[in-house]
Design an enzyme around this catalytic site. Structure first.
Site, PDB file in Angstrom:
ATOM      1  N   TYR A 141       0.834  -1.206   0.000  1.00  0.00           N
ATOM      2  CA  TYR A 141       0.000   0.000   0.000  1.00  0.00           C
ATOM      3  C   TYR A 141       0.868   1.254   0.000  1.00  0.00           C
ATOM      4  O   TYR A 141       0.694   2.154  -0.830  1.00  0.00           O
ATOM      5  CB  TYR A 141      -0.939   0.009   1.221  1.00  0.00           C
ATOM      6  CG  TYR A 141      -1.478   1.399   1.520  1.00  0.00           C
ATOM      7  CD1 TYR A 141      -2.440   1.976   0.688  1.00  0.00           C
ATOM      8  CD2 TYR A 141      -0.990   2.155   2.594  1.00  0.00           C
ATOM      9  CE1 TYR A 141      -2.910   3.264   0.927  1.00  0.00           C
ATOM     10  CE2 TYR A 141      -1.462   3.435   2.842  1.00  0.00           C
ATOM     11  CZ  TYR A 141      -2.410   3.989   2.007  1.00  0.00           C
ATOM     12  OH  TYR A 141      -2.870   5.262   2.240  1.00  0.00           O
TER      13      TYR A 141
HETATM   14  N1  LIG Z   1      -7.306   7.124   6.312  1.00  0.00           N
HETATM   15  C1  LIG Z   1      -6.006   7.211   6.503  1.00  0.00           C
HETATM   16  O1  LIG Z   1      -5.509   6.870   7.589  1.00  0.00           O
HETATM   17  C2  LIG Z   1      -5.101   7.759   5.425  1.00  0.00           C
HETATM   18  C3  LIG Z   1      -3.777   8.111   5.766  1.00  0.00           C
HETATM   19  C4  LIG Z   1      -2.944   8.588   4.767  1.00  0.00           C
HETATM   20  C5  LIG Z   1      -3.399   8.715   3.458  1.00  0.00           C
HETATM   21  N2  LIG Z   1      -4.679   8.345   3.155  1.00  0.00           N
HETATM   22  C6  LIG Z   1      -5.130   8.472   1.766  1.00  0.00           C
HETATM   23  O2  LIG Z   1      -6.269   9.305   1.718  1.00  0.00           O
HETATM   24  C7  LIG Z   1      -7.125   8.912   0.651  1.00  0.00           C
HETATM   25  C8  LIG Z   1      -8.546   8.745   1.192  1.00  0.00           C
HETATM   26  O3  LIG Z   1      -8.539   7.752   2.198  1.00  0.00           O
HETATM   27  P1  LIG Z   1      -9.820   7.451   3.103  1.00  0.00           P
HETATM   28  O4  LIG Z   1      -9.343   7.138   4.467  1.00  0.00           O
HETATM   29  O5  LIG Z   1     -10.818   8.508   2.903  1.00  0.00           O
HETATM   30  O6  LIG Z   1     -10.312   6.060   2.454  1.00  0.00           O
HETATM   31  P2  LIG Z   1     -11.775   5.645   1.942  1.00  0.00           P
HETATM   32  O7  LIG Z   1     -11.692   4.202   1.581  1.00  0.00           O
HETATM   33  O8  LIG Z   1     -12.795   6.072   2.924  1.00  0.00           O
HETATM   34  O9  LIG Z   1     -11.954   6.549   0.643  1.00  0.00           O
HETATM   35  C9  LIG Z   1     -11.444   6.195  -0.622  1.00  0.00           C
HETATM   36  C10 LIG Z   1     -12.533   6.510  -1.632  1.00  0.00           C
HETATM   37  O10 LIG Z   1     -12.037   6.269  -2.951  1.00  0.00           O
HETATM   38  C11 LIG Z   1     -13.012   5.515  -3.671  1.00  0.00           C
HETATM   39  N3  LIG Z   1     -12.247   4.763  -4.676  1.00  0.00           N
HETATM   40  C12 LIG Z   1     -11.291   3.839  -4.458  1.00  0.00           C
HETATM   41  N4  LIG Z   1     -10.780   3.412  -5.619  1.00  0.00           N
HETATM   42  C13 LIG Z   1     -11.431   4.091  -6.595  1.00  0.00           C
HETATM   43  C14 LIG Z   1     -11.338   4.109  -8.012  1.00  0.00           C
HETATM   44  N5  LIG Z   1     -10.457   3.331  -8.672  1.00  0.00           N
HETATM   45  N6  LIG Z   1     -12.135   4.935  -8.716  1.00  0.00           N
HETATM   46  C15 LIG Z   1     -13.021   5.748  -8.078  1.00  0.00           C
HETATM   47  N7  LIG Z   1     -13.158   5.764  -6.734  1.00  0.00           N
HETATM   48  C16 LIG Z   1     -12.368   4.950  -6.012  1.00  0.00           C
HETATM   49  C17 LIG Z   1     -13.708   4.671  -2.631  1.00  0.00           C
HETATM   50  O11 LIG Z   1     -14.998   4.240  -3.021  1.00  0.00           O
HETATM   51  C18 LIG Z   1     -13.764   5.615  -1.459  1.00  0.00           C
HETATM   52  O12 LIG Z   1     -14.932   6.422  -1.477  1.00  0.00           O
HETATM   53  C19 LIG Z   1      -6.532   7.625   0.074  1.00  0.00           C
HETATM   54  O13 LIG Z   1      -5.800   7.962  -1.088  1.00  0.00           O
HETATM   55  C20 LIG Z   1      -5.607   7.158   1.164  1.00  0.00           C
HETATM   56  O14 LIG Z   1      -4.520   6.407   0.631  1.00  0.00           O
HETATM   57  C21 LIG Z   1      -5.541   7.877   4.110  1.00  0.00           C
END
Ligand SMILES: NC(=O)c1ccc[n+]([C@@H]2O[C@H](COP(=O)([O-])OP(=O)(O)OC[C@H]3O[C@@H](n4cnc5c(N)ncnc54)[C@H](O)[C@@H]3O)[C@@H](O)[C@H]2O)c1
Length: 328
Positions: A141
């Site tokens: 990841y």
């Molecule tokens: N939550 C954390 O702890 C964290 C920490 C660092 C970085 N991030 C990054 O932040 C971003 C958002 O994370 P989150 O916690 O909101 O996760 P989440 O799973 O709640 O949100 C991700 C969203 O992207 C959508 N998605 C995934 N793949 C897709 C695709 N191919 N096409 C269209 N939509 C798609 C999903 O349906 C979802 O709504 C991500 O890129 C994640 O890597 C999250």
């Protein structure tokens, strides 16, 4: 101003959409709903589909030619799943992002804000990092995030794309107005486990008590998700003044909190205290890190407004109302 939020039906993207709305910026959401929730898109123009879907992205821009920038939060994010299915994770996060950027450039969209992660940093002896610290992602990841950053930098060096990578630390909390929060009923991060332990009347398990931290438990930089969201608003309004075609900014509070300290704060905020039980480290765990915050302050004039107690309170409030807002 209008902004396209890919992944805008997810935890962070939906909070960013609310912060944009509150700031007078019009969001448009593109999300496949692979983990996101349609309830989080209510009242916002919403396109259900994959970031790889070129005709769909073309339609979004045909119907919203005034999109100023894209915030790219769409990704698969579960570390153990990425270990079990690296092919699926590289395909979704890396190939998906590559195709998405090609679709954006074809539509004349050249401003990209990318959701990156502090998980790409190499462990440091004093437990602090900044944007120039060496990276050494430890899971498939995290490697998808590092590969995307490198890929975007190469594309930006050769053409009109400008990229801001925001490396998030450890988001907690929910929209303070309770419009959105974590979709998962049983989140696996430490605060989620504390809420679960409280609800089930069992002890919270501290995994790893021999880390080189002040009390032996792991350390993290917990940042309120609403503060993360307002950093995106600041980034949108300052995007054209960013120093380079490629900029990286860490988003954290600048303060490390150990798991024991988090539990202490949890027990001060929660009406039902939770006891601790100690256990060995889990494979793949790290001591953790927290960020130096100078660059976020300088380039975005941003600093967090909420503290950890607020994050815990909002997480508890969200956990209590989640099932009404997100019926099964
Ligand atoms: N939550 C954390 O702890 C964290 C920490 C660092 C970085 N991030 C990054 O932040 C971003 C958002 O994370 P989150 O916690 O909101 O996760 P989440 O799973 O709640 O949100 C991700 C969203 O992207 C959508 N998605 C995934 N793949 C897709 C695709 N191919 N096409 C269209 N939509 C798609 C999903 O349906 C979802 O709504 C991500 O890129 C994640 O890597 C999250």
């Amino acid at each position: 101003m209008k902004v396209l939020i890919a992944g805008g039906a997810g935890y962070i993207g939906s909070t960013v959409a609310s912060a944009c709305l509150d700031a007078g910026i019009a969001p448009v959401i593109l999300d496949s709903l692979v983990t996101g929730r349609p309830e989080f898109t209510t009242g916002t123009p919403f396109y259900q589909g994959d970031i790889r879907d070129g005709p769909l992205v073309d339609r979004v821009f045909a119907e919203h030619p005034d999109i100023y920038a894209v915030i790219h939060c769409a990704a698969l994010i579960v570390v153990p799943d990425s270990v079990a299915d690296p092919l699926g994770y590289y395909r979704a996060n890396v190939t998906g992002s590559l195709e998405f950027v090609a679709h954006l450039l074809r539509n004349g969209c050249e401003r990209l804000i990318f959701s990156s992660s502090a998980a790409i940093y190499q462990a440091s002896e004093d437990l602090t990092v900044d944007e120039d610290s060496p990276i050494d992602p430890q899971s498939p990841y995290a490697r998808t995030k590092a590969v995307c950053e490198a890929m975007f930098a190469d594309i930006a060096a050769a053409g009109p794309l400008r990229v801001l990578s925001l490396r998030y630390f450890n988001p907690i909390g929910a929209d303070p107005k309770m419009r959105t929060g974590l979709a998962l009923r049983l989140p696996t991060h430490a605060l989620g486990k504390m809420i679960q332990a409280r609800d089930e009347g069992v002890p919270f398990v501290i995994t790893g008590t021999d880390w080189p931290t002040r009390d032996g438990s792991g350390i993290r930089d917990y940042v309120h998700v609403w503060d993360l969201a307002t950093a995106h608003v600041a980034a949108l309004t300052r995007f054209d003044a960013l120093p380079g075609p490629v900029t990286v900014i860490n988003l954290g509070t600048g303060a490390g909190t150990t798991v024991r300290e988090l539990l202490g704060m949890f027990n001060r905020v929660s009406d039902r205290p939770v006891e601790a039980r100690e256990a060995a480290r889990r494979p793949g765990d790290t001591a953790g890190a927290y960020t130096r915050t100078d660059r976020a302050r300088r380039l975005l004039a941003w600093q967090p407004q909420y503290d950890i107690a607020d994050g815990i309170r909002h997480s508890l409030q969200w956990a209590a109302s989640r099932d009404d807002i997100l019926p099964a």
